[in-house]
Write an enzyme that holds these catalytic residues in place. Structure first.
Site, PDB file in Angstrom:
ATOM      1  N   SER A   1       0.845  -1.194   0.000  1.00 46.85           N
ATOM      2  CA  SER A   1       0.000   0.000   0.000  1.00 46.85           C
ATOM      3  C   SER A   1       0.879   1.241   0.000  1.00 46.85           C
ATOM      4  CB  SER A   1      -0.886   0.002   1.254  1.00 46.85           C
ATOM      5  OG  SER A   1      -1.533   1.246   1.405  1.00 46.85           O
TER       6      SER A   1
ATOM      7  N   TYR B   1      -2.170  -1.110   9.772  1.00 50.92           N
ATOM      8  CA  TYR B   1      -2.168  -1.543   8.375  1.00 50.92           C
ATOM      9  C   TYR B   1      -0.880  -1.097   7.672  1.00 50.92           C
ATOM     10  CZ  TYR B   1      -3.838  -2.028   3.539  1.00 50.92           C
ATOM     11  OH  TYR B   1      -3.975  -2.358   2.207  1.00 50.92           O
TER      12      TYR B   1
END
Length: 254
Positions: free
Chosen positions: A146, A159
């Site tokens: 990401s 995350y």
């Protein structure tokens, strides 16, 4: 599945980026195995779309949190492949499955962190480990990371940190598997309009505008922006690429 046809396994491919990646990989002439967590019906639709492209496909249920299930999962894949190709091996493993967690550090519970570790790090690590004997030499691993491993948006500490861990793990894979000519790379999307995280980027107008205003190309990403890059890494044209992080974010927060 024909023996000469290369095979890719894409986790979490019943929707979103995983689905798009699986379809783009099939368009490159590979057969595809996909996994889904709970939505068998959507997964079967993806299988049908891949078959409509002229490639073979099959869907398996897999909860990447449940590492104890991996041995049986890998055996089932191998049994299927041996029956259909005479070989238990795949060529490419795409670790895509995942979920979002939006919570400030002050509010994150131990249970939330443990679940995210299981999905985004432990699951990726051990699923890859279980498949290593069954990835053909010269094949590849693509781990989906990401943009949040590079830039910071409040609420994504767990995350983003775990994705950063996956990126370092990928470098180790590239080093340790280099003798087998297995490539290991990261594709790191920016914010994408899918149902990921409850459809936050797609449905929250303020979030969508924030993303667009901080992206060089002036909009949030779409699944179609990502899948082709994953598919490229499953081709001979990408044979000299390994240990790389390819960010596909339209220039977000650069």
């Amino acid at each position: 599945m024909e023996n000469k046809t290369k095979i890719a396994l894409v986790t979490g491919a019943s929707r979103g980026l995983g689905k798009n990646s699986a379809l783009k990989i099939a368009q490159k002439g590979l057969d595809v195995i996909i996994t889904y967590n709970s939505n068998k019906e959507e997964a079967e639709k993806v299988v049908a779309e891949i078959e409509a492209l002229g490639q073979k496909a099959i869907a398996y249920q897999l909860d990447t949190r449940n590492t104890k299930s991996f041995e049986e999962f890998v055996k089932n894949i191998g049994d299927y492949l041996e029956k259909n190709t005479g070989n238990r091996n795949i060529d490419f493993l795409i670790n895509n499955a995942g979920t979002a967690l939006y919570a400030p550090i002050t509010d994150t519970t131990e249970e939330q962190l443990d679940e995210m570790v299981d999905i985004h790090f432990k699951g990726v690590f051990f699923l890859t480990q279980k498949f290593l004997p069954f990835i053909n030499d010269g094949g590849g691993i693509v781990n989906i990371s990401s943009g949040l491993a590079r830039f910071v948006l409040p609420g994504s500490s767990v995350y983003g940190s775990l994705k950063a861990g996956v990126e370092m793990m990928t470098k180790y894979l590239a080093k340790e598997l280099g003798a087998r000519k297995i490539k290991a790379n990261v594709v790191a999307p920016g914010a994408i309009e899918t149902d990921f995280g409850g459809g936050r980027t797609r449905d929250d107008k303020n979030m969508n505008a924030l993303v667009a205003n901080n992206t060089a190309l002036g909009r949030a990403g779409l699944p179609d922006d990502i899948g082709g890059v994953v598919a490229f890494l499953c081709t001979e044209d990408a044979r000299w690429i390994t240990a790389q992080r390819i960010e596909v974010s339209g220039g977000m927060f650069f």
